[in-house]
Design a protein around this motif. Structure first.
Motif, PDB file in Angstrom:
ATOM      1  N   GLN A   3      12.154   1.229  10.718  1.00 51.14           N
ATOM      2  CA  GLN A   3      13.244   1.510   9.785  1.00 51.14           C
ATOM      3  C   GLN A   3      14.566   1.713  10.544  1.00 51.14           C
ATOM      4  OE1 GLN A   3      13.123   1.229   6.478  1.00 51.14           O
ATOM      5  NE2 GLN A   3      15.315   1.537   6.480  1.00 51.14           N
ATOM      6  N   GLU A   4      14.508   2.405  11.675  1.00 54.59           N
ATOM      7  CA  GLU A   4      15.708   2.618  12.490  1.00 54.59           C
ATOM      8  C   GLU A   4      16.235   1.292  13.016  1.00 54.59           C
ATOM      9  OE1 GLU A   4      14.560   5.438  15.464  1.00 54.59           O
ATOM     10  OE2 GLU A   4      14.493   7.092  14.030  1.00 54.59           O
ATOM     11  N   MET A   5      15.319   0.418  13.431  1.00 54.96           N
ATOM     12  CA  MET A   5      15.721  -0.888  13.948  1.00 54.96           C
ATOM     13  C   MET A   5      16.324  -1.749  12.847  1.00 54.96           C
ATOM     14  SD  MET A   5      12.555  -1.640  16.532  1.00 54.96           S
ATOM     15  CE  MET A   5      13.047  -3.317  16.911  1.00 54.96           C
ATOM     16  N   PHE A   6      15.798  -1.615  11.639  1.00 51.66           N
ATOM     17  CA  PHE A   6      16.278  -2.389  10.506  1.00 51.66           C
ATOM     18  C   PHE A   6      17.695  -1.983  10.182  1.00 51.66           C
ATOM     19  CE2 PHE A   6      16.684  -2.878   5.843  1.00 51.66           C
ATOM     20  CZ  PHE A   6      16.633  -4.259   5.789  1.00 51.66           C
TER      21      PHE A   6
ATOM     22  N   THR B 236       0.847  -1.179   0.000  1.00 52.24           N
ATOM     23  CA  THR B 236       0.000   0.000   0.000  1.00 52.24           C
ATOM     24  C   THR B 236       0.889   1.238   0.000  1.00 52.24           C
ATOM     25  OG1 THR B 236      -0.079   0.001   2.398  1.00 52.24           O
ATOM     26  CG2 THR B 236      -1.866  -1.122   1.273  1.00 52.24           C
ATOM     27  N   GLU B 237       0.324   2.374  -0.338  1.00 53.18           N
ATOM     28  CA  GLU B 237       1.077   3.626  -0.351  1.00 53.18           C
ATOM     29  C   GLU B 237       1.711   3.907   0.996  1.00 53.18           C
ATOM     30  OE1 GLU B 237       0.599   6.756  -2.552  1.00 53.18           O
ATOM     31  OE2 GLU B 237       0.056   5.520  -4.258  1.00 53.18           O
ATOM     32  N   GLU B 238       1.005   3.565   2.055  1.00 49.42           N
ATOM     33  CA  GLU B 238       1.515   3.827   3.389  1.00 49.42           C
ATOM     34  C   GLU B 238       2.602   2.839   3.780  1.00 49.42           C
ATOM     35  OE1 GLU B 238      -1.881   3.183   3.001  1.00 49.42           O
ATOM     36  OE2 GLU B 238      -2.489   5.261   2.869  1.00 49.42           O
ATOM     37  N   GLY B 239       2.733   1.742   3.022  1.00 43.57           N
ATOM     38  CA  GLY B 239       3.700   0.722   3.371  1.00 43.57           C
ATOM     39  C   GLY B 239       3.117  -0.229   4.404  1.00 43.57           C
ATOM     40  N   TYR B 240       3.973  -1.000   5.013  1.00 45.20           N
ATOM     41  CA  TYR B 240       3.522  -2.021   5.947  1.00 45.20           C
ATOM     42  C   TYR B 240       2.935  -1.418   7.210  1.00 45.20           C
ATOM     43  CZ  TYR B 240       3.664  -6.048   9.015  1.00 45.20           C
ATOM     44  OH  TYR B 240       3.325  -7.036   9.885  1.00 45.20           O
ATOM     45  N   TYR B 241       3.561  -0.361   7.713  1.00 42.91           N
ATOM     46  CA  TYR B 241       3.107   0.251   8.957  1.00 42.91           C
ATOM     47  C   TYR B 241       2.215   1.450   8.648  1.00 42.91           C
ATOM     48  CZ  TYR B 241       6.758  -2.627  10.920  1.00 42.91           C
ATOM     49  OH  TYR B 241       7.535  -3.691  11.266  1.00 42.91           O
ATOM     50  N   LEU B 242       1.025   1.467   9.214  1.00 36.66           N
ATOM     51  CA  LEU B 242       0.098   2.560   8.984  1.00 36.66           C
ATOM     52  C   LEU B 242       0.441   3.778   9.832  1.00 36.66           C
ATOM     53  CD1 LEU B 242      -3.256   0.588   8.782  1.00 36.66           C
ATOM     54  CD2 LEU B 242      -1.779   1.339   6.926  1.00 36.66           C
ATOM     55  N   ASN B 243       1.045   3.565  10.973  1.00 33.63           N
ATOM     56  CA  ASN B 243       1.423   4.651  11.859  1.00 33.63           C
ATOM     57  C   ASN B 243       2.828   5.123  11.475  1.00 33.63           C
ATOM     58  OD1 ASN B 243       2.686   6.001  14.075  1.00 33.63           O
ATOM     59  ND2 ASN B 243       1.131   5.180  15.446  1.00 33.63           N
ATOM     60  N   PRO B 244       3.006   6.399  11.094  1.00 37.71           N
ATOM     61  CA  PRO B 244       4.319   6.890  10.671  1.00 37.71           C
ATOM     62  C   PRO B 244       5.404   6.734  11.733  1.00 37.71           C
ATOM     63  CG  PRO B 244       2.616   8.502  10.165  1.00 37.71           C
ATOM     64  CD  PRO B 244       1.975   7.418  10.978  1.00 37.71           C
ATOM     65  N   GLU B 245       5.047   6.884  12.993  1.00 38.96           N
ATOM     66  CA  GLU B 245       6.034   6.728  14.059  1.00 38.96           C
ATOM     67  C   GLU B 245       6.531   5.287  14.137  1.00 38.96           C
ATOM     68  OE1 GLU B 245       4.915   8.381  17.858  1.00 38.96           O
ATOM     69  OE2 GLU B 245       3.813   9.976  16.864  1.00 38.96           O
ATOM     70  N   THR B 246       5.614   4.341  13.974  1.00 39.74           N
ATOM     71  CA  THR B 246       5.996   2.930  13.993  1.00 39.74           C
ATOM     72  C   THR B 246       6.885   2.618  12.801  1.00 39.74           C
ATOM     73  OG1 THR B 246       3.911   2.382  15.069  1.00 39.74           O
ATOM     74  CG2 THR B 246       5.126   0.554  14.093  1.00 39.74           C
ATOM     75  N   ALA B 247       6.538   3.165  11.635  1.00 39.42           N
ATOM     76  CA  ALA B 247       7.343   2.955  10.435  1.00 39.42           C
ATOM     77  C   ALA B 247       8.757   3.484  10.624  1.00 39.42           C
ATOM     78  CB  ALA B 247       6.676   3.622   9.236  1.00 39.42           C
ATOM     79  N   LYS B 248       8.872   4.655  11.215  1.00 38.06           N
ATOM     80  CA  LYS B 248      10.190   5.256  11.441  1.00 38.06           C
ATOM     81  C   LYS B 248      11.002   4.399  12.408  1.00 38.06           C
ATOM     82  CE  LYS B 248      12.517   9.398  12.998  1.00 38.06           C
ATOM     83  NZ  LYS B 248      12.429  10.670  13.680  1.00 38.06           N
ATOM     84  N   LEU B 249      10.382   3.970  13.490  1.00 34.63           N
ATOM     85  CA  LEU B 249      11.067   3.145  14.472  1.00 34.63           C
ATOM     86  C   LEU B 249      11.510   1.818  13.847  1.00 34.63           C
ATOM     87  CD1 LEU B 249      11.965   2.657  17.396  1.00 34.63           C
ATOM     88  CD2 LEU B 249       9.683   1.762  17.858  1.00 34.63           C
TER      89      LEU B 249
END
Length: 87
Positions: A84-87, A69-82
């Motif tokens: 990505q940082e963990m990755f 989806t356009e939003e990617g796997y994580y719908l919450n931007p904060e979760t997505a950022k976290l």
């Protein structure tokens, strides 16, 4: 010809070197889910698809359509950022 959700699942499984039993155990779903799905008897319900998608760290949309989806796997931007940082 477009791939089916089962074919995308098989690609993800094979890429990781897993067997259906490995995914069933890791996703906590019955192994029969995969044999029924392969035989075309049914497509797993949303709850099971979510568990399979989570196991492979992809979205249900990716599993079903091959596209995120356009939003990617994580719908919450904060979760997505976290994530990505963990990755």
């Amino acid at each position: 010809m477009e791939k089916s959700a089962y074919e995308r699942y098989c690609e993800l499984r094979d890429k990781k070197g897993y067997k259906d039993s490995d995914v069933a155990k890791g996703a906590e779903i019955p192994k029969s889910t995969f044999s029924d799905w392969k035989a075309g008897r049914y497509i797993p319900k949303q709850e099971k698809l979510k568990k399979i998608a989570d196991f492979f760290n992809v979205s249900v949309d990716y599993l079903m359509t091959g596209e995120e989806t356009e939003e990617g796997y994580y719908l919450n931007p904060e979760t997505a950022k976290l994530a990505q940082e963990m990755f």
